[in-house]
Design an enzyme around this catalytic site. Structure first.
Site, mmCIF file in Angstrom:
data_model
loop_
_atom_site.group_PDB
_atom_site.id
_atom_site.type_symbol
_atom_site.label_atom_id
_atom_site.label_comp_id
_atom_site.label_asym_id
_atom_site.label_seq_id
_atom_site.Cartn_x
_atom_site.Cartn_y
_atom_site.Cartn_z
ATOM 1 N N GLY A 19 74.554 26.130 37.996
ATOM 2 C CA GLY A 19 74.929 24.814 36.669
ATOM 3 C C GLY A 19 74.431 24.185 37.389
ATOM 4 O O GLY A 19 73.519 23.492 38.616
ATOM 5 N N CYS B 215 84.758 29.663 36.902
ATOM 6 C CA CYS B 215 83.506 28.687 35.893
ATOM 7 C C CYS B 215 84.189 29.932 34.335
ATOM 8 O O CYS B 215 83.376 29.386 33.983
ATOM 9 C CB CYS B 215 82.273 30.167 35.521
ATOM 10 S SG CYS B 215 81.533 29.588 37.243
#
Length: 269
Positions: free
Chosen positions: A194, A223
């Site tokens: 990320g 996630c």
């Protein structure tokens, strides 16, 4: 695939960096479908200046890591510091990206931190190698999608050094391992990513599961992926008795193959 599905937040990155349909004009290659087909050689800087490589051998608090990243990224953008990669471990905690909804902190076993990166909620803790990557995309002539593809390939190549076949999925960010012994269509995530881009400099980065306590992931939906066919694994869970020293060597070798040379930089305790 939209930028949002790649767990990315961009701030003052410039429209040319986020517009994947205009890559030919801005960066010298035509638009392509799929991250696996992107020309990763474009990620190497033209001047071959080495990236500072930092390794911390103790647990680093999340706030300390954020403060360092913010300051270093600002200095890189201003031309006052070299690009940097920092390998570390965090104490057990959860981070919520910009796509995450409200998660009641009292319902979680470990602290939860709001992160500036894209994505949803994930776990960090001992046994997981974190790499915070602070690179200047303008200097490298690269866009965000190419950078994400480079991070994924870096992880895939690192896993390959241990004879583990990691794979990217166009519809799911991260690196995945097929688990046919668990059933048809079963796959486990072994690495996550990320990022945020601010003034063309990247922040946050990747996490690779070496030997974390996998039960800690059970308190969240990692996630945001709810499909029961997809779980979480680690190198040790796959039967590989490796530790950070071996993994760090592979990470550095494979990083240099994609992103260019590095130089050692001492990390403060």
């Amino acid at each position: 695939m939209s930028i949002a599905t790649l767990s990315i937040v961009a701030t003052n990155a410039g429209p040319e960096m986020l517009n994947s349909t205009d890559n030919e004009h801005a960066y010298g290659y035509g638009p392509v479908n799929g991250r696996s087909a992107l020309p990763l050689s474009a990620l190497r800087p033209a001047d071959d200046a080495p990236v500072a490589w930092r390794v911390s051998d103790h647990l680093v608090e999340y706030e300390e890591a954020l403060a360092f990243m913010d300051a270093r990224a600002a200095a890189i953008a201003a031309g006052e510091a070299d690009e940097c990669l920092w390998l570390l471990e965090h104490p057990p905690l959860f981070t919520a990206g910009t796509s995450a909804g409200e998660t009641p902190a009292q319902s979680l076993r470990f602290p939860i931190h709001r992160a500036g990166r894209g994505g949803q909620v994930t776990y960090h803790g001992p046994g997981q190698r974190i790499a915070y990557v602070m690179l200047d995309l303008r200097r490298r002539g690269a866009d965000v999608r190419l950078f994400v593809a480079g991070l994924e390939q870096w992880l895939i190549n690192t896993l390959g050094a241990f004879n583990v076949r990691g794979e990217r999925r166009e519809e799911r960010v991260g690196v995945w391992v097929r688990r046919p012994e668990k059933g048809e269509g079963r796959e486990d995530k072994i690495a996550a990513l990320g990022i945020r881009v601010r003034r063309s400099v990247t922040l946050h980065g990747i996490s690779l599961n070496v030997e974390p306590d996998l039960s800690h992931f059970s308190e969240i939906v990692p996630c945001g992926i709810t499909d029961p066919r997809y779980g979480v694994t680690s190198l040790v869970d796959l039967g590989l008795p490796v530790g950070f020293p071996e993994v760090d060597v592979a990470l550095r070798q494979q990083f240099e193959a994609i992103f260019g040379a590095t130089r050692a930089e001492k990390a403060a305790r």
